[in-house]
Design a protein around this motif. Structure first.
Motif, PDB file in Angstrom:
ATOM      1  N   UNK A  86       2.580   4.189  10.903  1.00 48.26           N
ATOM      2  CA  UNK A  86       1.327   3.540  10.583  1.00 48.26           C
ATOM      3  C   UNK A  86       0.305   4.534  10.026  1.00 48.26           C
ATOM      4  N   UNK A  87      -0.487   4.033   9.108  1.00 51.85           N
ATOM      5  CA  UNK A  87      -1.626   4.757   8.562  1.00 51.85           C
ATOM      6  C   UNK A  87      -2.885   4.109   9.142  1.00 51.85           C
ATOM      7  N   UNK A  88      -4.057   4.639   8.850  1.00 52.83           N
ATOM      8  CA  UNK A  88      -5.290   3.975   9.225  1.00 52.83           C
ATOM      9  C   UNK A  88      -6.315   4.176   8.113  1.00 52.83           C
ATOM     10  N   UNK A  89      -7.506   3.593   8.277  1.00 48.92           N
ATOM     11  CA  UNK A  89      -8.500   3.629   7.198  1.00 48.92           C
ATOM     12  C   UNK A  89      -8.951   5.045   6.887  1.00 48.92           C
ATOM     13  N   UNK A 136       0.832  -1.200   0.000  1.00 51.19           N
ATOM     14  CA  UNK A 136       0.000   0.000   0.000  1.00 51.19           C
ATOM     15  C   UNK A 136       0.876   1.264   0.000  1.00 51.19           C
ATOM     16  N   UNK A 137       1.944   1.256   0.802  1.00 51.19           N
ATOM     17  CA  UNK A 137       2.836   2.411   0.844  1.00 51.19           C
ATOM     18  C   UNK A 137       3.476   2.694  -0.503  1.00 51.19           C
ATOM     19  N   UNK A 138       3.875   1.625  -1.203  1.00 48.96           N
ATOM     20  CA  UNK A 138       4.472   1.821  -2.529  1.00 48.96           C
ATOM     21  C   UNK A 138       3.446   2.373  -3.507  1.00 48.96           C
ATOM     22  N   UNK A 139       2.206   1.899  -3.422  1.00 49.88           N
ATOM     23  CA  UNK A 139       1.165   2.425  -4.298  1.00 49.88           C
ATOM     24  C   UNK A 139       0.870   3.888  -3.986  1.00 49.88           C
ATOM     25  N   UNK A 140       0.949   4.247  -2.714  1.00 48.51           N
ATOM     26  CA  UNK A 140       0.765   5.649  -2.348  1.00 48.51           C
ATOM     27  C   UNK A 140       1.815   6.519  -3.034  1.00 48.51           C
ATOM     28  N   UNK A 141       3.083   6.069  -3.000  1.00 49.40           N
ATOM     29  CA  UNK A 141       4.138   6.831  -3.671  1.00 49.40           C
ATOM     30  C   UNK A 141       3.893   6.876  -5.182  1.00 49.40           C
ATOM     31  N   UNK A 142       3.470   5.746  -5.741  1.00 51.14           N
ATOM     32  CA  UNK A 142       3.221   5.733  -7.181  1.00 51.14           C
ATOM     33  C   UNK A 142       2.155   6.750  -7.573  1.00 51.14           C
ATOM     34  N   UNK A 143       1.060   6.795  -6.822  1.00 47.73           N
ATOM     35  CA  UNK A 143      -0.002   7.743  -7.125  1.00 47.73           C
ATOM     36  C   UNK A 143       0.477   9.188  -6.919  1.00 47.73           C
ATOM     37  N   UNK A 144       1.296   9.392  -5.915  1.00 40.68           N
ATOM     38  CA  UNK A 144       1.839  10.745  -5.692  1.00 40.68           C
ATOM     39  C   UNK A 144       2.694  11.181  -6.869  1.00 40.68           C
ATOM     40  N   UNK A 177      -3.002  17.608   5.834  1.00 37.31           N
ATOM     41  CA  UNK A 177      -2.585  18.196   7.107  1.00 37.31           C
ATOM     42  C   UNK A 177      -1.552  17.329   7.848  1.00 37.31           C
ATOM     43  N   UNK A 178      -0.599  16.821   7.090  1.00 40.04           N
ATOM     44  CA  UNK A 178       0.539  16.114   7.657  1.00 40.04           C
ATOM     45  C   UNK A 178       1.820  16.729   7.098  1.00 40.04           C
ATOM     46  N   UNK A 179       2.922  16.440   7.756  1.00 42.40           N
ATOM     47  CA  UNK A 179       4.207  16.899   7.238  1.00 42.40           C
ATOM     48  C   UNK A 179       4.640  16.018   6.064  1.00 42.40           C
ATOM     49  N   UNK A 180       5.513  16.562   5.208  1.00 45.53           N
ATOM     50  CA  UNK A 180       6.059  15.769   4.120  1.00 45.53           C
ATOM     51  C   UNK A 180       6.841  14.575   4.637  1.00 45.53           C
ATOM     52  N   UNK A 181       7.542  14.765   5.735  1.00 48.71           N
ATOM     53  CA  UNK A 181       8.301  13.664   6.330  1.00 48.71           C
ATOM     54  C   UNK A 181       7.376  12.528   6.750  1.00 48.71           C
ATOM     55  N   UNK A 182       6.210  12.893   7.293  1.00 48.05           N
ATOM     56  CA  UNK A 182       5.268  11.857   7.711  1.00 48.05           C
ATOM     57  C   UNK A 182       4.753  11.084   6.499  1.00 48.05           C
ATOM     58  N   UNK A 183       4.487  11.774   5.403  1.00 52.34           N
ATOM     59  CA  UNK A 183       4.032  11.086   4.182  1.00 52.34           C
ATOM     60  C   UNK A 183       5.094  10.093   3.726  1.00 52.34           C
ATOM     61  N   UNK A 184       6.347  10.515   3.714  1.00 51.88           N
ATOM     62  CA  UNK A 184       7.433   9.631   3.282  1.00 51.88           C
ATOM     63  C   UNK A 184       7.546   8.418   4.192  1.00 51.88           C
ATOM     64  N   UNK A 185       7.357   8.605   5.477  1.00 55.36           N
ATOM     65  CA  UNK A 185       7.461   7.483   6.409  1.00 55.36           C
ATOM     66  C   UNK A 185       6.289   6.517   6.263  1.00 55.36           C
ATOM     67  N   UNK A 207       4.961  16.514  -4.612  1.00 54.58           N
ATOM     68  CA  UNK A 207       6.005  16.214  -3.639  1.00 54.58           C
ATOM     69  C   UNK A 207       5.347  15.676  -2.380  1.00 54.58           C
ATOM     70  N   UNK A 208       6.140  15.062  -1.533  1.00 57.37           N
ATOM     71  CA  UNK A 208       5.583  14.569  -0.269  1.00 57.37           C
ATOM     72  C   UNK A 208       5.044  15.738   0.550  1.00 57.37           C
ATOM     73  N   UNK A 209       5.729  16.866   0.486  1.00 58.27           N
ATOM     74  CA  UNK A 209       5.261  18.050   1.211  1.00 58.27           C
ATOM     75  C   UNK A 209       3.934  18.535   0.640  1.00 58.27           C
ATOM     76  N   UNK A 210       3.823  18.525  -0.682  1.00 60.68           N
ATOM     77  CA  UNK A 210       2.590  18.967  -1.319  1.00 60.68           C
ATOM     78  C   UNK A 210       1.410  18.102  -0.957  1.00 60.68           C
TER      79      UNK A 210
END
Length: 434
Positions: free
Chosen positions: A56-59, A18-26, A41-49, A32-35
């Motif tokens: 962890x993410x949630x539904x 799921x994380x890889x698909x998130x990056x692919x869609x981004x 309403x999260x930091x770019x660093x949090x998106x990358x992590x 950018x992760x910041x964008x």
């Protein structure tokens, strides 16, 4: 040159996939992760992590990310595999996992933010200790204080939603730890306080299922701690949420329950619950009972002293009292045909009296005031009040505030030919889209 992003291994788990698909869609959306972070309403660093499966993410966040990326439901559908995998791992474990608070799917993940201010616990870096110490209890209370401050300043649907549940899961874990008998009541009271703060914030974000469960859990903790003041706070929020959700009879029951053994409550706490009663009666179209509840609230609030309440009751000052009673009078004016004078006077005093720390409260009362004047008085008089309220609504992420400004917009329709009122409606539409 920019560093090449770390290659992601999507074979480790469904969550890694799921994380890889998130990056692919981004990347497809050239964000950018910041964008992307700004959109949810999260930091770019949090998106990358999250992409790297380091946080962890949630539904709920998965849905927001799917919407932000216009992924057409692809990330939502893939998230079902993440949930199925997690359920399977739980069922296959040799020993059961520690019991967690049942707060819906959105509460099953531990979220954290980089740069957390003092007092907040980063659940990604700390597990609950084996033995409870006074410092642990103080830390929970500090977390509740900071979250409440954020909630008042930014609304429950903003930054607060990105940091809540990890705090409670850490605190909830302490209830399973070894606790000296002398600290047990304080521990339950602290965890209950945090749950109530979070429940109130979830209510503001319209996460009503989570809000109800959190507030009920907070009440149970308060009763375990034999803390009648905290119990009253939980029942006040349960009452307000029920009334807001169109269940005033249920809200009245919560408020009356909170007033059981009112002799154990401070004047401010009693007034707070009588306000909930007034709002319930008003929604039910019972003006006599609503006005009597407002009168009783005024009566018990009069002799209130500044040093008899818990620190977290400091929000209930003169402005809050007039705001809460003014909201009940607002409903009486619009639903039961009562004179708007009482509501106008009380809401005006509230708006003028709120400190800058209570942006949301001032915005809600200001919007109600503008709506009432627009509906029953001079639209030219309502305009400056409305624009001031919108200035503050624009600083919030609050579903309650959005609903209120939409109701203001509806009252503006009767003045469709007025250019200034039409401009106000356009501004409201723009504010709601942001």
């Amino acid at each position: 040159m920019p560093q090449k992003p770390k290659s992601l291994d999507d074979t480790k788990s469904a969550r890694a996939w799921w994380g890889k698909e998130l990056r692919n869609w981004r990347n497809v959306r050239s964000l950018s992760s910041k964008g992307l972070g700004k959109r949810v309403h999260l930091s770019g660093t949090m998106i990358e992590r999250i992409e790297k499966n380091e946080r962890l993410c949630d539904a709920g966040l998965a849905r927001r990310l799917d919407d932000a990326l216009d992924a057409g439901g692809a990330l939502r559908r893939l998230w079902r595999l993440v949930e199925e995998e997690a359920a399977g791992q739980s069922g296959d474990a040799d020993s059961p996992a520690p019991a967690r608070l049942s707060t819906g799917k959105a509460a099953q993940a531990t979220w954290g933010l980089d740069g957390l201010p003092p007092g907040l616990i980063d659940p990604g870096r700390a597990d609950p200790p084996a033995v409870v110490r006074p410092d642990d209890i103080a830390q929970i209370l500090d977390a509740a204080t900071v979250i409440a401050e954020w909630d008042n300043l930014y609304g429950g649907a903003g930054i607060v939603r990105s940091s809540l549940y990890g705090q409670l899961l850490w605190a909830r874990g302490l209830l399973a730890a070894q606790c000296p008998p002398a600290l047990e009541a304080d521990l339950f009271a602290a965890v209950g306080r945090l749950a109530i703060v979070m429940g109130a914030s979830a209510f503001d974000a319209y996460e009503h299922e989570d809000a109800t469960r959190l507030l009920r859990f907070g009440r149970r903790c308060a009763e375990r701690a034999d803390d009648w003041h905290l119990r009253a706070a939980a029942l006040n929020w349960l009452a307000r949420q029920s009334i807001w959700c169109g269940m005033p009879d249920e809200g009245l029951t919560h408020a009356e329950d909170g007033l059981v053994r009112a002799d154990r409550l401070t004047p401010r706490e009693q007034a707070m619950l009588h306000n909930a009663r007034a709002r319930a009666w008003a929604k039910m179209g019972r003006p006599g009972q609503a006005l009597a509840a407002i009168g009783r609230s005024d009566e018990v609030f009069g002799p209130a002293k500044g040093d008899e309440d818990a620190v977290w009751m400091s929000f209930y000052d003169d402005a809050q009292h007039h705001g809460d009673t003014g909201h009940a009078a607002f409903d009486l004016a619009l639903l039961s045909g009562q004179s708007p004078a009482v509501a106008v006077a009380r809401l005006t005093k509230a708006v003028d009296g709120y400190a800058d720390a209570y942006v949301r409260s001032r915005a809600l009362s200001g919007t109600k005031l503008a709506t009432l004047i627009m509906a029953t008085g001079d639209p030219e008089e309502a305009l400056p009040v409305a624009h001031r309220a919108l200035d503050e609504v624009g600083r919030l992420r609050s579903s309650r505030a959005v609903e209120d400004v939409m109701n203001l917009s509806k009252e503006c329709r009767r003045y469709a030919d007025d250019a200034e009122v039409a401009a106000l409606r356009e501004r409201i539409a723009s504010a709601v889209r942001l």
